[in-house]
Write a protein that holds these residues in place. Structure first.
Motif, short mmCIF file in Angstrom:
data_model
loop_
_atom_site.label_atom_id
_atom_site.label_comp_id
_atom_site.label_asym_id
_atom_site.label_seq_id
_atom_site.Cartn_x
_atom_site.Cartn_y
_atom_site.Cartn_z
N ARG A 94 0.83 -1.29 0.03
CA ARG A 94 0.13 0.02 -0.03
C ARG A 94 0.80 1.26 0.02
O ARG A 94 0.61 2.21 -0.95
CB ARG A 94 -0.87 0.05 1.40
CG ARG A 94 -1.96 -1.02 1.10
CD ARG A 94 -2.96 -0.91 -0.01
NE ARG A 94 -3.87 -2.09 -0.13
CZ ARG A 94 -3.72 -2.87 -0.89
NH1 ARG A 94 -2.96 -3.14 -1.60
NH2 ARG A 94 -4.68 -4.08 -0.72
N TRP A 95 2.06 1.29 0.72
CA TRP A 95 2.91 2.36 0.92
C TRP A 95 3.51 2.82 -0.51
O TRP A 95 3.66 3.81 -1.10
CB TRP A 95 3.77 2.36 1.87
CG TRP A 95 4.97 3.29 1.99
CD1 TRP A 95 4.84 4.43 2.59
CD2 TRP A 95 6.34 3.08 1.32
NE1 TRP A 95 5.95 5.28 2.26
CE2 TRP A 95 6.80 4.37 1.39
CE3 TRP A 95 6.79 2.42 0.49
CZ2 TRP A 95 8.04 4.89 0.89
CZ3 TRP A 95 8.11 2.62 0.04
CH2 TRP A 95 8.75 4.04 0.29
N MET A 96 3.77 1.83 -1.25
CA MET A 96 4.44 1.65 -2.48
C MET A 96 3.32 2.20 -3.61
O MET A 96 3.59 2.74 -4.58
CB MET A 96 5.23 0.32 -2.79
CG MET A 96 6.51 -0.07 -2.20
SD MET A 96 7.20 -1.48 -2.72
CE MET A 96 6.23 -2.67 -1.70
N GLN A 97 2.24 1.91 -3.19
CA GLN A 97 1.24 2.18 -4.32
C GLN A 97 0.86 3.70 -4.15
O GLN A 97 0.53 4.29 -5.00
CB GLN A 97 -0.07 1.23 -4.09
CG GLN A 97 0.09 0.25 -4.78
CD GLN A 97 -1.17 -0.99 -4.35
OE1 GLN A 97 -1.69 -0.81 -3.32
NE2 GLN A 97 -1.37 -1.86 -5.16
N GLU A 98 0.83 4.04 -2.94
CA GLU A 98 0.65 5.63 -2.59
C GLU A 98 1.71 6.45 -2.83
O GLU A 98 1.59 7.70 -3.38
CB GLU A 98 0.08 5.64 -0.83
CG GLU A 98 -1.16 5.00 -0.64
CD GLU A 98 -1.35 4.83 0.72
OE1 GLU A 98 -0.59 5.47 1.64
OE2 GLU A 98 -2.37 4.17 1.03
N SER A 99 2.95 5.93 -2.52
CA SER A 99 4.08 7.04 -2.73
C SER A 99 5.02 6.76 -3.80
O SER A 99 5.81 7.58 -3.89
CB SER A 99 4.72 7.25 -1.43
OG SER A 99 5.44 5.87 -1.13
N GLN A 100 5.16 5.50 -4.32
CA GLN A 100 6.22 5.08 -5.35
C GLN A 100 5.70 4.64 -6.45
O GLN A 100 6.23 4.31 -7.56
CB GLN A 100 6.81 3.83 -4.60
CG GLN A 100 7.46 4.09 -3.44
CD GLN A 100 8.34 5.37 -3.46
OE1 GLN A 100 9.34 5.16 -4.20
NE2 GLN A 100 8.34 6.12 -2.49
#
Length: 141
Positions: A94-100
């Motif tokens: 989820r972090w990679m989808q939101e920020s990366q």
């Protein structure tokens, strides 16, 4: 002095004889051993997996999907050196989808999470985790 040497030799012989006797099987020991019942233990076989020489990832169901989606953006070392629960891996996705700008994994996400949780879950270490945010106090006499 001569008498002392003979006593010492006799004592040494006696110790050797008793040691030999203790190592031999006598009938009373055989009876005691016969009474002991073997303890049944369950042997759990661990699965053995091959490791992909190019990436260092475990080859198992989901390997191709992880290689195609994760290694497209970063080194496989980022996967192999990290350990997380299934929820932890999901949070990282989820972090990679939101920020990366990681794309939506769609139905492949479940397969990827299953693979990561199975092969890259936290390992049991024998030591507790480091204590954090501790308020220390002085012991009073």
């Amino acid at each position: 002095m001569h008498k002392y040497l003979k006593i010492k030799q006799l004592f040494f012989f006696l110790v050797l004889a008793l040691g030999w006797y203790a190592c031999t099987d006598d009938t009373s020991r055989k009876d005691e051993q016969a009474e002991e019942k073997p303890v049944e233990t369950e042997v759990v076989k661990e699965e053995v997996f091959d490791i992909d020489s190019a990436t260092g990832l475990v080859i198992d169901t989901g390997f191709q999907m992880v290689r195609a989606n994760c290694i497209a953006c970063h080194s496989a070392n980022l996967v192999t050196q990290n350990r997380a629960s299934r929820d932890g891996w999901k949070e990282m996705i989820r972090w990679m989808q939101e920020s990366q700008n990681l794309w939506d994994l769609g139905p492949n996400e479940e397969l990827i999470l299953d693979y990561l949780a199975k092969h890259y879950a936290p390992k049991m270490t024998g030591r507790r985790a480091r204590l954090k945010d501790i308020e220390w106090y002085e012991l009073k006499d």
